[in-house]
Design a protein around this motif. Structure first.
Motif, PDB file in Angstrom:
ATOM      1  N   LYS A 246       0.943  -1.051   0.229  1.00 24.61           N
ATOM      2  CA  LYS A 246      -0.133   0.286   0.228  1.00 24.61           C
ATOM      3  C   LYS A 246       1.188   1.245   0.119  1.00 24.61           C
ATOM      4  O   LYS A 246       0.718   2.399  -0.569  1.00 24.61           O
ATOM      5  CB  LYS A 246      -0.501  -0.167   1.247  1.00 24.61           C
ATOM      6  CG  LYS A 246      -0.736   0.471   2.386  1.00 24.61           C
ATOM      7  CD  LYS A 246      -1.845   0.095   3.592  1.00 24.61           C
ATOM      8  CE  LYS A 246      -0.889   0.614   4.694  1.00 24.61           C
ATOM      9  NZ  LYS A 246      -1.876   1.013   5.958  1.00 24.61           N
TER      10      LYS A 246
ATOM     11  N   THR B 269       0.719   4.271  -2.976  1.00 28.59           N
ATOM     12  CA  THR B 269       0.660   5.557  -2.337  1.00 28.59           C
ATOM     13  C   THR B 269       1.424   6.344  -3.312  1.00 28.59           C
ATOM     14  O   THR B 269       1.694   7.133  -4.024  1.00 28.59           O
ATOM     15  CB  THR B 269       0.626   5.605  -0.889  1.00 28.59           C
ATOM     16  OG1 THR B 269      -0.021   4.519  -0.856  1.00 28.59           O
ATOM     17  CG2 THR B 269       0.543   6.901  -0.642  1.00 28.59           C
TER      18      THR B 269
ATOM     19  N   THR C  33       1.365   9.085  -6.342  1.00 27.95           N
ATOM     20  CA  THR C  33       1.952  10.929  -6.196  1.00 27.95           C
ATOM     21  C   THR C  33       2.638  11.443  -7.255  1.00 27.95           C
ATOM     22  O   THR C  33       2.545  12.117  -6.936  1.00 27.95           O
ATOM     23  CB  THR C  33       2.608  10.921  -4.305  1.00 27.95           C
ATOM     24  OG1 THR C  33       1.240  10.404  -3.172  1.00 27.95           O
ATOM     25  CG2 THR C  33       2.714  12.076  -4.048  1.00 27.95           C
TER      26      THR C  33
ATOM     27  N   TYR D  34      -7.501   8.673  -7.274  1.00 32.74           N
ATOM     28  CA  TYR D  34      -5.955   9.218  -6.127  1.00 32.74           C
ATOM     29  C   TYR D  34      -6.412   9.839  -4.841  1.00 32.74           C
ATOM     30  O   TYR D  34      -5.509   9.433  -3.955  1.00 32.74           O
ATOM     31  CB  TYR D  34      -5.239  10.293  -7.004  1.00 32.74           C
ATOM     32  CG  TYR D  34      -3.845  11.176  -5.962  1.00 32.74           C
ATOM     33  CD1 TYR D  34      -3.096  10.169  -5.589  1.00 32.74           C
ATOM     34  CD2 TYR D  34      -4.358  11.997  -5.249  1.00 32.74           C
ATOM     35  CE1 TYR D  34      -2.024  11.013  -5.424  1.00 32.74           C
ATOM     36  CE2 TYR D  34      -3.117  12.847  -4.550  1.00 32.74           C
ATOM     37  CZ  TYR D  34      -1.568  11.776  -4.808  1.00 32.74           C
ATOM     38  OH  TYR D  34      -1.036  12.439  -3.531  1.00 32.74           O
TER      39      TYR D  34
ATOM     40  N   VAL E  48      -7.176   6.240  -2.437  1.00 36.49           N
ATOM     41  CA  VAL E  48      -5.896   5.479  -2.144  1.00 36.49           C
ATOM     42  C   VAL E  48      -5.564   6.574  -1.198  1.00 36.49           C
ATOM     43  O   VAL E  48      -5.417   6.154   0.134  1.00 36.49           O
ATOM     44  CB  VAL E  48      -5.266   5.473  -3.699  1.00 36.49           C
ATOM     45  CG1 VAL E  48      -3.883   5.161  -3.067  1.00 36.49           C
ATOM     46  CG2 VAL E  48      -5.870   4.521  -4.582  1.00 36.49           C
ATOM     47  N   ILE E  49      -5.448   7.353  -1.665  1.00 38.42           N
ATOM     48  CA  ILE E  49      -4.418   8.555  -0.410  1.00 38.42           C
ATOM     49  C   ILE E  49      -5.221   8.846   1.285  1.00 38.42           C
ATOM     50  O   ILE E  49      -5.155   8.367   2.015  1.00 38.42           O
ATOM     51  CB  ILE E  49      -4.197  10.192  -0.750  1.00 38.42           C
ATOM     52  CG1 ILE E  49      -3.296   9.882  -1.762  1.00 38.42           C
ATOM     53  CG2 ILE E  49      -3.852  11.079   0.378  1.00 38.42           C
ATOM     54  CD1 ILE E  49      -1.775   9.249  -1.646  1.00 38.42           C
TER      55      ILE E  49
ATOM     56  N   TYR F 223      -5.081   5.022   3.360  1.00 40.88           N
ATOM     57  CA  TYR F 223      -3.642   5.034   3.712  1.00 40.88           C
ATOM     58  C   TYR F 223      -3.580   5.896   4.774  1.00 40.88           C
ATOM     59  O   TYR F 223      -3.034   5.535   5.765  1.00 40.88           O
ATOM     60  CB  TYR F 223      -2.875   5.952   2.177  1.00 40.88           C
ATOM     61  CG  TYR F 223      -1.203   5.602   3.064  1.00 40.88           C
ATOM     62  CD1 TYR F 223      -0.119   4.278   2.671  1.00 40.88           C
ATOM     63  CD2 TYR F 223      -0.638   6.697   4.026  1.00 40.88           C
ATOM     64  CE1 TYR F 223       1.000   4.834   3.596  1.00 40.88           C
ATOM     65  CE2 TYR F 223       0.744   6.591   3.422  1.00 40.88           C
ATOM     66  CZ  TYR F 223       1.272   5.592   3.920  1.00 40.88           C
ATOM     67  OH  TYR F 223       2.341   5.318   4.518  1.00 40.88           O
TER      68      TYR F 223
END
Length: 64
Positions: free
Chosen positions: A16, A20, A24, A44, A47-48, A51
């Protein structure tokens, strides 16, 4: 001190974290080129959020 650093570097190599970091980098490249699509921005953001949500819960900051 070096054991702590080694532990953090090992954690950084998790799947992960790698996903990430790659997303990015791709986001930064697309932003500088001026072509961030709406679909990529949605992926995005998810996912951010995932995380940092798991990181805060893991560190006990998510518990109130």
């Amino acid at each position: 001190m070096s054991e702590k650093l080694l532990g953090r570097l090992t954690a950084l190599l998790s799947v992960k974290s790698l996903v990430t970091l790659v997303l990015t980098a791709v986001f930064a490249r697309m932003a500088t080129a001026g072509g961030v699509s709406q679909d990529f921005m949605m992926v995005y953001t998810v996912v951010i959020s995932f995380y940092f949500g798991t990181q805060s819960k893991k560190n006990g900051e998510g518990d109130k």
